[in-house]
Structure formats: structure tokens, C-alpha cells
Design a protein around this motif. Structure first.
Motif, PDB file in Angstrom:
ATOM      1  N   SER A  11     -11.972 101.404  60.408  1.00 13.43           N
ATOM      2  CA  SER A  11     -11.531 102.196  59.281  1.00 13.43           C
ATOM      3  C   SER A  11     -11.368 100.889  58.175  1.00 13.43           C
ATOM      4  CB  SER A  11      -9.470 101.977  60.084  1.00 13.43           C
ATOM      5  OG  SER A  11      -8.840 102.790  59.300  1.00 13.43           O
ATOM      6  N   MET A  12     -10.487  99.503  58.369  1.00  8.87           N
ATOM      7  CA  MET A  12     -10.585  98.735  57.552  1.00  8.87           C
ATOM      8  C   MET A  12     -11.181  97.777  56.767  1.00  8.87           C
ATOM      9  SD  MET A  12      -9.158  94.253  58.963  1.00  8.87           S
ATOM     10  CE  MET A  12     -10.984  94.056  59.137  1.00  8.87           C
ATOM     11  N   ALA A  13     -12.845  98.274  57.339  1.00  4.54           N
ATOM     12  CA  ALA A  13     -13.804  97.806  56.603  1.00  4.54           C
ATOM     13  C   ALA A  13     -14.447  98.914  55.741  1.00  4.54           C
ATOM     14  CB  ALA A  13     -15.053  97.561  57.920  1.00  4.54           C
ATOM     15  N   LEU A  14     -13.931  99.932  56.156  1.00  9.80           N
ATOM     16  CA  LEU A  14     -14.173 101.211  55.184  1.00  9.80           C
ATOM     17  C   LEU A  14     -13.412 100.778  53.681  1.00  9.80           C
ATOM     18  CD1 LEU A  14     -15.380 104.057  54.554  1.00  9.80           C
ATOM     19  CD2 LEU A  14     -13.426 105.180  55.631  1.00  9.80           C
ATOM     20  N   SER A  43      -5.162 100.022  51.459  1.00  7.42           N
ATOM     21  CA  SER A  43      -4.790  98.661  52.011  1.00  7.42           C
ATOM     22  C   SER A  43      -5.399  98.602  53.627  1.00  7.42           C
ATOM     23  CB  SER A  43      -3.474  99.280  52.161  1.00  7.42           C
ATOM     24  OG  SER A  43      -2.881  98.301  53.247  1.00  7.42           O
ATOM     25  N   SER A  44      -5.870  97.957  53.918  1.00  6.69           N
ATOM     26  CA  SER A  44      -7.048  97.915  53.894  1.00  6.69           C
ATOM     27  C   SER A  44      -5.581  97.517  56.053  1.00  6.69           C
ATOM     28  CB  SER A  44      -8.153  97.045  54.676  1.00  6.69           C
ATOM     29  OG  SER A  44      -7.183  95.946  54.327  1.00  6.69           O
ATOM     30  N   HIS A  45      -4.774  96.689  55.723  1.00 10.50           N
ATOM     31  CA  HIS A  45      -4.134  96.381  57.019  1.00 10.50           C
ATOM     32  C   HIS A  45      -3.466  97.605  57.418  1.00 10.50           C
ATOM     33  CE1 HIS A  45      -4.488  92.529  54.349  1.00 10.50           C
ATOM     34  NE2 HIS A  45      -4.402  91.856  55.493  1.00 10.50           N
ATOM     35  N   THR A  46      -3.244  98.450  56.166  1.00 15.16           N
ATOM     36  CA  THR A  46      -2.741  99.662  56.324  1.00 15.16           C
ATOM     37  C   THR A  46      -3.385 100.755  57.391  1.00 15.16           C
ATOM     38  OG1 THR A  46      -0.708  99.752  55.160  1.00 15.16           O
ATOM     39  CG2 THR A  46      -0.959 102.059  55.801  1.00 15.16           C
ATOM     40  N   PHE A  77       4.396  95.512  60.249  1.00 15.74           N
ATOM     41  CA  PHE A  77       3.006  95.417  59.408  1.00 15.74           C
ATOM     42  C   PHE A  77       2.890  95.423  57.731  1.00 15.74           C
ATOM     43  CE2 PHE A  77      -1.477  94.836  58.771  1.00 15.74           C
ATOM     44  CZ  PHE A  77      -1.400  93.397  59.940  1.00 15.74           C
ATOM     45  N   VAL A  78       3.251  96.730  58.260  1.00 14.88           N
ATOM     46  CA  VAL A  78       3.547  97.910  56.994  1.00 14.88           C
ATOM     47  C   VAL A  78       4.432  97.243  55.633  1.00 14.88           C
ATOM     48  CG1 VAL A  78       3.599  99.660  55.700  1.00 14.88           C
ATOM     49  CG2 VAL A  78       2.292  99.409  57.615  1.00 14.88           C
ATOM     50  N   LEU A 125       0.317 104.109  51.040  1.00 15.86           N
ATOM     51  CA  LEU A 125      -0.437 106.149  51.389  1.00 15.86           C
ATOM     52  C   LEU A 125      -1.731 106.090  51.021  1.00 15.86           C
ATOM     53  CD1 LEU A 125       0.419 108.422  51.971  1.00 15.86           C
ATOM     54  CD2 LEU A 125       0.887 108.702  49.837  1.00 15.86           C
ATOM     55  N   GLY A 126      -2.784 105.531  50.473  1.00 17.08           N
ATOM     56  CA  GLY A 126      -3.422 105.216  50.818  1.00 17.08           C
ATOM     57  C   GLY A 126      -4.244 104.687  51.693  1.00 17.08           C
TER      58      GLY A 126
END
Length: 145
Positions: A11-14, A43-46, A77-78, A125-126
């Protein structure tokens, strides 16, 4: 390695891979280096913590202690990404403007600070959208683990 972990990393990589394309759609030039930026859309963190939270909820149950812990840490985190890190990025932008001004009048080595370190709520949100979509696509695989 658990499927929840792998799904979260995917998910983070995408989200990171999407950054240059979404920036291009927003009118910016296509820069592949955007895949390695910490800020930006989505946000890849989110995305990572959203997929992880949903995966833990699906496998352990939403009334489990583990789900509660993951949810609390994910929310923290968010909020950290949109609060403190966003503020640091704004300060870096201001300092860079000051350095640019000094560079015009003095002979200094110009080293700029990274400005894109935090996230706006739209970028978060993204990340949520990417995280939910990855979870939904991989849900059967995650739960089967």
C-alpha cells in the motif's frame, strides 16, 4: 512475514509510485524523484497505516486489544504528519526564501532545506483512499493468512 505486513508495505509502495503521476495531473512536471519524497499526494504514511489498521481489524476483530493499539497509533501517526511535520515544511519554506534573499546580496553556499515533509488533509485523504483500496483488493488474501 504476515500478509497484513506485506499488504501494508504494498500500500505504501503504491502510494509512492502514484506521486509523480498525480503531481503531473496537478500541472507539475513529471519528476520520477517524487516517488522518494516524504510529502505530497497521496500520503504513503497514511496509506500504510490505513491498510494495516483494516487488516488487523479484519483478522483480529475490531474489539481486540491489538486493533485498539494499531488504531490509536495510526491516528497519532496521521495527526503527526499533518501537524508538526506540516509546520516544519512551512518553516523550511520561509528559511529557504530568506537564504535566497541573502544569496542575492552575499556570496554564500546555497543549501536549501526540504520543504515537502508534511501532508495536507487532502493528501491524507488520498492516502486513506489508497489504503482502503489496497485492503479491499487484498482482503481475501489477508484474512486467509
Amino acid at each position: 512475514m504476515s500478509s497484513s505486513f506485506v499488504a501494508s508495505i504494498l500500500s505504501m509502495a503504491l502510494a509512492q509510485v502514484l506521486k509523480p503521476f498525480l503531481a503531473r495531473m496537478g500541472g507539475q512536471p513529471l519528476r520520477w524523484s517524487r516517488m522518494f519524497d516524504t510529502g505530497g499526494m497521496p500520503s504513503s504514511h497514511t496509506s500504510l497505516v490505513t491498510t494495516l489498521t483494516l487488516a488487523v481489524g479484519a483478522t483480529e476483530g475490531v474489539s481486540s486489544v491489538l486493533f485498539s493499539v494499531v488504531l490509536i497509533f495510526s491516528l497519532y501517526f496521521v495527526f503527526e504528519a499533518t501537524g508538526l511535520r506540516q509546520e516544519v515544511g512551512q518553516q523550511a519554506k520561509l528559511l529557504n526564501e530568506m537564504v535566497d534573499e541573502l544569496f542575492q546580496t552575499h556570496h554564500l553556499d546555497q543549501k536549501r532545506l526540504r520543504e515537502l515533509v508534511g501532508h495536507t488533509w487532502t493528501e491524507v485523504l488520498g492516502g486513506v483512499v489508497v489504503g482502503v483500496l489496497v485492503f479491499l483488493v487484498l482482503r481475501g488474501w489477508i484474512i486467509a493468512d
